[in-house]
Enzyme design. Structure first.
Site, PDB file in Angstrom:
ATOM      1  N   GLU A   1     -10.707   6.443   2.188  1.00  0.00           N
ATOM      2  CA  GLU A   1     -10.279   5.055   1.982  1.00  0.00           C
ATOM      3  C   GLU A   1     -11.136   4.082   2.794  1.00  0.00           C
ATOM      4  OE1 GLU A   1      -6.185   2.507   1.863  1.00  0.00           O
ATOM      5  OE2 GLU A   1      -6.614   3.489   3.770  1.00  0.00           O
TER       6      GLU A   1
ATOM      7  N   HIS B   1      -6.521  -9.835   3.828  1.00  0.00           N
ATOM      8  CA  HIS B   1      -5.365 -10.460   4.492  1.00  0.00           C
ATOM      9  C   HIS B   1      -5.817 -11.590   5.414  1.00  0.00           C
ATOM     10  CE1 HIS B   1      -1.986  -7.950   3.242  1.00  0.00           C
ATOM     11  NE2 HIS B   1      -2.757  -6.894   3.388  1.00  0.00           N
TER      12      HIS B   1
ATOM     13  N   SER C   1       0.815  -1.211   0.000  1.00  0.00           N
ATOM     14  CA  SER C   1       0.000   0.000   0.000  1.00  0.00           C
ATOM     15  C   SER C   1       0.853   1.268   0.000  1.00  0.00           C
ATOM     16  CB  SER C   1      -0.925   0.013   1.219  1.00  0.00           C
ATOM     17  OG  SER C   1      -1.837  -1.046   1.131  1.00  0.00           O
TER      18      SER C   1
ATOM     19  N   ASP D   1      -5.758   0.280  -4.453  1.00  0.00           N
ATOM     20  CA  ASP D   1      -4.299   0.299  -4.556  1.00  0.00           C
ATOM     21  C   ASP D   1      -3.738  -1.045  -5.039  1.00  0.00           C
ATOM     22  OD1 ASP D   1      -5.103  -0.724  -2.108  1.00  0.00           O
ATOM     23  OD2 ASP D   1      -3.746   0.495  -0.898  1.00  0.00           O
TER      24      ASP D   1
ATOM     25  N   THR E   1      -1.754   4.418   3.277  1.00  0.00           N
ATOM     26  CA  THR E   1      -2.428   5.215   2.242  1.00  0.00           C
ATOM     27  C   THR E   1      -2.569   6.684   2.635  1.00  0.00           C
ATOM     28  OG1 THR E   1      -3.559   3.256   1.432  1.00  0.00           O
ATOM     29  CG2 THR E   1      -4.469   5.376   0.761  1.00  0.00           C
TER      30      THR E   1
HETATM   31 ZN   LIG Z   1      -2.704  -5.015   2.462  1.00  0.00          ZN
END
Ligand SMILES: [Zn+2]
Length: 423
Positions: free
Chosen positions: A243, A252, A69, A290, A122
């Site tokens: 975001e 994840h 990121s 991203d 980010t």
């Molecule tokens: Zn990630």
């Protein structure tokens, strides 16, 4: 938020009473795709500070094909490639100017709204210049210390992250308060503040996911609406970065329930921005990702059979995310009871036995047992707990959207914003 997340979300939002699958807000705004490759690390630059730190964090991209990121946010914020781990600095550790900084220098208001900690990769890339994204103390300080005409670059900053913004040795939020910002920590004060410069921190680290939040925590849509109402009082216009940070975190964790919770949070925030832009007629909205995470697949092989289906009802049956179920089980000691409390999903005796015998103190193992049940029953697949290098979708609304039609490198996002600012 790779393409599979958009397909899955469309299925989640589908109205089962109609024969067609309804489109999402995202679908109506699609203009193109972008590639996400970071800067590769080759032999001659491995001793530079940026790449050395990228090596140290274990997040380097040797051939530059799968981004983290930090590198992709740097591309969005500055129009330059960097190595994984680095925030808006080049390989020689020189700061790269960001679109947010430029907007502020042109007299516009600036804001960032996230569900991660505000100093996470980010948002950090739009303000901080640092070769190691994990250096949270330094990054937090830069949110205040990097200034233009004696003032911080950011006017409205909303998300999580009390932990590094309210440290004993350096309390960055107190610094903001000392020059007139409102410092806010719950939804009620966020909605009642009439100060146009605010720092709102609603969790120590990241906010809870939408499904798991209590009433004191604002949604991404709440924060976006408040941010726009404050920033849009500036006649020179504004720049706002929003975001849906934890779509990636759920990826994840290979958690489709959490991912869909955060997709909904993000879509509702987009609706707030869109409502403003439709009315305003001179605001440009850009939406992209991203990178993608987890190698999510809609359809999977289960017990040797390739299923040509995907069962969204399984995901909709959860009132809490698997992560929250596992967290509660850590306290109560009973994973099966917490699971049954959180979902109407019917599971087999074998699946019950697995949950009953689990050790809830081992959080990630308990979480994986829950997500495995969800995946098997819904036919959801994953290939990694990291990122993948697939192209991601690009969405736009506003007067200049036609310029984004096509396939681009991720640096196009910053180039486009810099161009708009120069108009
Ligand atoms: Zn990630």
């Amino acid at each position: 938020m790779g393409p599979a997340y958009l397909k899955a979300y469309r299925m989640i939002k589908d109205d089962p009473k109609t024969s067609e699958v309804e489109t999402t807000l995202f679908d109506s705004l699609l203009v193109g795709t972008i590639r996400t490759d970071p800067q590769g690390v080759s032999g001659e630059i491995t001793d530079s500070s940026a790449s050395a730190k990228a090596f140290a964090t274990g997040k380097k991209a040797v051939n530059g094909r799968v981004t983290d990121s930090a590198a992709s946010a740097t591309a969005f914020a500055t129009g330059h490639k960097t190595v994984n781990g680095s925030l808006s600095v080049n390989l020689e550790n020189k700061p790269l100017p960001t679109v947010l900084e430029k907007a502020k220098r042109m007299g516009k208001s600036t804001g960032m709204v996230v569900t991660s900690q505000v100093y996470h990769a980010t948002p950090a890339a739009f303000i901080a210049h640092e070769s190691n994204r994990d250096n949270y103390s330094e990054i937090s300080s830069q949110f205040f210390d990097n200034q233009f005409q004696g003032q911080p670059y950011i006017d409205v900053l909303l998300g999580g992250g009390k932990k590094y913004f309210m440290q004993d040795k350096r309390n960055v939020s107190k610094d903001f308060a000392s020059i007139g910002y409102d410092i806010i920590t719950n939804k009620k004060s966020l909605l009642s503040s009439n100060n146009n410069r605010i720092v709102g921190l609603f969790a120590d680290i990241g906010l809870k996911k939408k499904l798991d939040r209590n009433k004191d925590t604002p949604s991404l849509a709440d924060m976006t609406r408040v941010a726009i109402s404050k920033l849009s009082t500036n006649d020179n216009g504004f720049f706002l970065m929003v975001e849906g940070s934890q779509i990636d975190w759920a990826g994840h964790e290979n958690d489709i329930v959490g991912a869909m919770s955060e997709m909904e949070d993000f879509e509702q925030a987009l609706k707030e921005a869109l409502d403003f832009a439709i009315n305003d007629k001179q605001t440009q909205i850009i939406v992209t990702a991203d990178h993608s995470t987890g190698g999510l697949s809609v359809g999977a092989t289960v017990d040797g059979t390739d299923y040509y289906q995907w069962n969204s009802d399984v995901i909709r049956a959860f009132q809490l995310t698997p992560n929250e179920i596992a967290l509660r089980a850590k306290v109560s000691g009973d994973l099966l009871a917490e699971f049954e409390e959180a979902t109407s999903l019917i599971i087999s005796e074998e699946e019950k036995l697995v949950l009953r015998e689990a050790d809830p103190k081992q959080h990630y193992k308990a979480l994986a047992l829950v997500t495995k049940i969800v995946d098997r029953q819904s036919y959801t697949g994953w290939t990694t707990q990291g990122h993948t290098g697939v192209d991601v979708n690009l969405y736009a609304f506003g007067p200049n959207s036609s310029q984004l039609v096509g396939h681009w490198d991720n640096t196009k996002i910053a180039d486009f914003i810099f161009e708009l600012l120069d108009k």
